[in-house]
Design a protein around this motif. Structure first.
Motif, PDB file in Angstrom:
ATOM      1  N   ILE A 131      -6.476  36.809 -43.453  1.00  0.00           N
ATOM      2  CA  ILE A 131      -6.801  36.487 -42.061  1.00  0.00           C
ATOM      3  C   ILE A 131      -8.308  36.280 -41.975  1.00  0.00           C
ATOM      4  N   LYS A 132      -8.749  35.048 -42.080  1.00  0.00           N
ATOM      5  CA  LYS A 132     -10.181  34.751 -42.105  1.00  0.00           C
ATOM      6  C   LYS A 132     -10.757  34.565 -40.711  1.00  0.00           C
ATOM      7  N   LYS A 133      -9.900  34.345 -39.741  1.00  0.00           N
ATOM      8  CA  LYS A 133     -10.336  34.155 -38.360  1.00  0.00           C
ATOM      9  C   LYS A 133      -9.469  35.025 -37.468  1.00  0.00           C
ATOM     10  N   LEU A 134     -10.099  35.696 -36.509  1.00  0.00           N
ATOM     11  CA  LEU A 134      -9.358  36.548 -35.573  1.00  0.00           C
ATOM     12  C   LEU A 134      -9.953  36.390 -34.187  1.00  0.00           C
ATOM     13  N   ASP A 135      -9.103  36.001 -33.238  1.00  0.00           N
ATOM     14  CA  ASP A 135      -9.570  35.736 -31.878  1.00  0.00           C
ATOM     15  C   ASP A 135      -9.439  36.927 -30.951  1.00  0.00           C
ATOM     16  N   ALA A 136      -8.467  37.811 -31.211  1.00  0.00           N
ATOM     17  CA  ALA A 136      -8.245  38.928 -30.296  1.00  0.00           C
ATOM     18  C   ALA A 136      -7.360  39.975 -30.951  1.00  0.00           C
ATOM     19  N   VAL A 137      -7.438  41.184 -30.411  1.00  0.00           N
ATOM     20  CA  VAL A 137      -6.599  42.293 -30.838  1.00  0.00           C
ATOM     21  C   VAL A 137      -5.840  42.817 -29.620  1.00  0.00           C
ATOM     22  N   LEU A 138      -4.535  42.974 -29.765  1.00  0.00           N
ATOM     23  CA  LEU A 138      -3.714  43.636 -28.754  1.00  0.00           C
ATOM     24  C   LEU A 138      -3.377  45.030 -29.261  1.00  0.00           C
ATOM     25  N   ILE A 139      -3.553  46.039 -28.419  1.00  0.00           N
ATOM     26  CA  ILE A 139      -3.227  47.411 -28.792  1.00  0.00           C
ATOM     27  C   ILE A 139      -2.041  47.873 -27.954  1.00  0.00           C
ATOM     28  N   THR A 140      -0.975  48.281 -28.615  1.00  0.00           N
ATOM     29  CA  THR A 140       0.225  48.700 -27.892  1.00  0.00           C
ATOM     30  C   THR A 140       0.043  50.055 -27.219  1.00  0.00           C
ATOM     31  N   HIS A 141      -0.639  50.977 -27.926  1.00  0.00           N
ATOM     32  CA  HIS A 141      -0.892  52.310 -27.383  1.00  0.00           C
ATOM     33  C   HIS A 141      -1.921  53.005 -28.270  1.00  0.00           C
ATOM     34  N   ALA A 142      -2.340  54.195 -27.881  1.00  0.00           N
ATOM     35  CA  ALA A 142      -3.530  54.805 -28.454  1.00  0.00           C
ATOM     36  C   ALA A 142      -3.295  55.700 -29.661  1.00  0.00           C
ATOM     37  N   HIS A 143      -2.085  55.789 -30.184  1.00  0.00           N
ATOM     38  CA  HIS A 143      -1.859  56.643 -31.344  1.00  0.00           C
ATOM     39  C   HIS A 143      -2.607  56.108 -32.562  1.00  0.00           C
ATOM     40  N   LYS A 144      -3.082  57.037 -33.401  1.00  0.00           N
ATOM     41  CA  LYS A 144      -3.975  56.678 -34.492  1.00  0.00           C
ATOM     42  C   LYS A 144      -3.357  55.706 -35.491  1.00  0.00           C
ATOM     43  N   ASP A 145      -2.049  55.781 -35.700  1.00  0.00           N
ATOM     44  CA  ASP A 145      -1.445  54.854 -36.654  1.00  0.00           C
ATOM     45  C   ASP A 145      -1.427  53.419 -36.141  1.00  0.00           C
ATOM     46  N   HIS A 146      -1.910  53.211 -34.903  1.00  0.00           N
ATOM     47  CA  HIS A 146      -2.011  51.869 -34.338  1.00  0.00           C
ATOM     48  C   HIS A 146      -3.451  51.470 -34.018  1.00  0.00           C
ATOM     49  N   THR A 147      -4.389  52.398 -34.184  1.00  0.00           N
ATOM     50  CA  THR A 147      -5.783  52.105 -33.786  1.00  0.00           C
ATOM     51  C   THR A 147      -6.830  52.439 -34.839  1.00  0.00           C
ATOM     52  N   ALA A 148      -6.494  53.246 -35.842  1.00  0.00           N
ATOM     53  CA  ALA A 148      -7.513  53.854 -36.703  1.00  0.00           C
ATOM     54  C   ALA A 148      -8.339  52.855 -37.508  1.00  0.00           C
TER      55      ALA A 148
END
Length: 256
Positions: free
Chosen positions: A64-81
């Motif tokens: 993934i050489k280009k990234l326009d945005a990040v969506l976060i489903t919820h705040a648990h560490k296995d999804h945000t760390a």
């Protein structure tokens, strides 16, 4: 639109540290699972849903050489760390990274990555623009996104629908009004943790019941624990239009 599974495992991933069960010991690459995340590539947008602890490795593997945005489903560490690894995109793209989530999630990110939000920042910290989303449609560029609010035990979590595709992780309850938003989906990705019941995730039987209500052309299960069983064995038990996802699997939505 291409959907790529960056990770399909639960919070511990597979293999689980210290475990020598048949799944964790399996030589089948489909039984090796990073923490759950997907990459969405549209005609003009590159979007990642969740940046767990494995994000750096996932982004390198998927190139993934280009990234326009990040969506976060919820705040648990296995999804945000892994959010700190956004720094590479800051450097090459010369701009802040838009990060979308509900207010409670964004407030948690400010705590977890406090060094990125101080008045006087150390050089090289991730540059993030936090954007609050509510339970109504929003757009990233030309990509319109419909949030789907589900419950992860007592925690509200956002799933997301883009056109004929819906992604829902970390859910054990979906209300009828939210389920209506999903109907008509051609490809559904849904969490299915294991065969036994669980307090905060759909098990396999419950996930199949949701699929029966939505009736997509294809359904893929994700956020899978080692207790689910070997990929090859479980896959053989599923209906023809339902599959266990695996890391590295791509879905081309133009085929639906």
């Amino acid at each position: 639109m291409i959907i790529s599974f960056l990770g399909t495992g639960t919070s511990q991933g597979i293999p689980v540290i210290g475990c020598d069960c048949e799944v964790c010991s399996s030589l089948d690459f489909r039984d090796k699972r990073f923490r759950s995340s997907i990459h969405i590539q549209t005609e003009d947008q590159s979007i990642v849903v969740d940046t767990g602890p494995d994000f750096r490795t996932q982004a390198l593997r998927q190139r993934i050489k280009k990234l326009d945005a990040v969506l976060i489903t919820h705040a648990h560490k296995d999804h945000t760390a892994g959010l700190d690894d956004i720094r590479a995109y800051n450097y090459f793209q010369k701009r802040d990274m838009p990060v979308y989530g509900r207010m409670a999630t964004l407030e948690q990110l400010k705590k977890e990555f406090s060094y990125a939000f101080t008045e006087f920042k150390y050089p090289g910290v991730p540059e993030l623009t936090l954007i609050e989303i509510e339970n109504k449609p929003f757009s990233i560029g030309k990509t319109e996104i419909m949030p789907i609010e589900v419950m992860h035990y007592k925690m509200p979590v956002f799933g997301f629908r883009i056109k004929d595709f819906t992604y829902i992780t970390d859910a054990n309850y979906i209300s009828d009004p939210e389920l209506e938003k999903v109907k008509g989906t051609k490809v559904l990705i849904l969490n299915a943790l294991q065969k036994q019941e669980h307090i905060s995730h759909f098990n396999l039987e419950q996930a199949l019941q949701v699929v029966a209500k939505i009736r997509p052309q294809k359904a893929y299960f994700t956020h899978i624990a080692h207790k689910m069983g070997l990929h090859k064995s479980v896959e053989s038990e599923l209906p023809a239009n339902v599959h266990l996802a695996y890391d590295g699997l791509d879905i081309d939505m133009s085929l639906f």
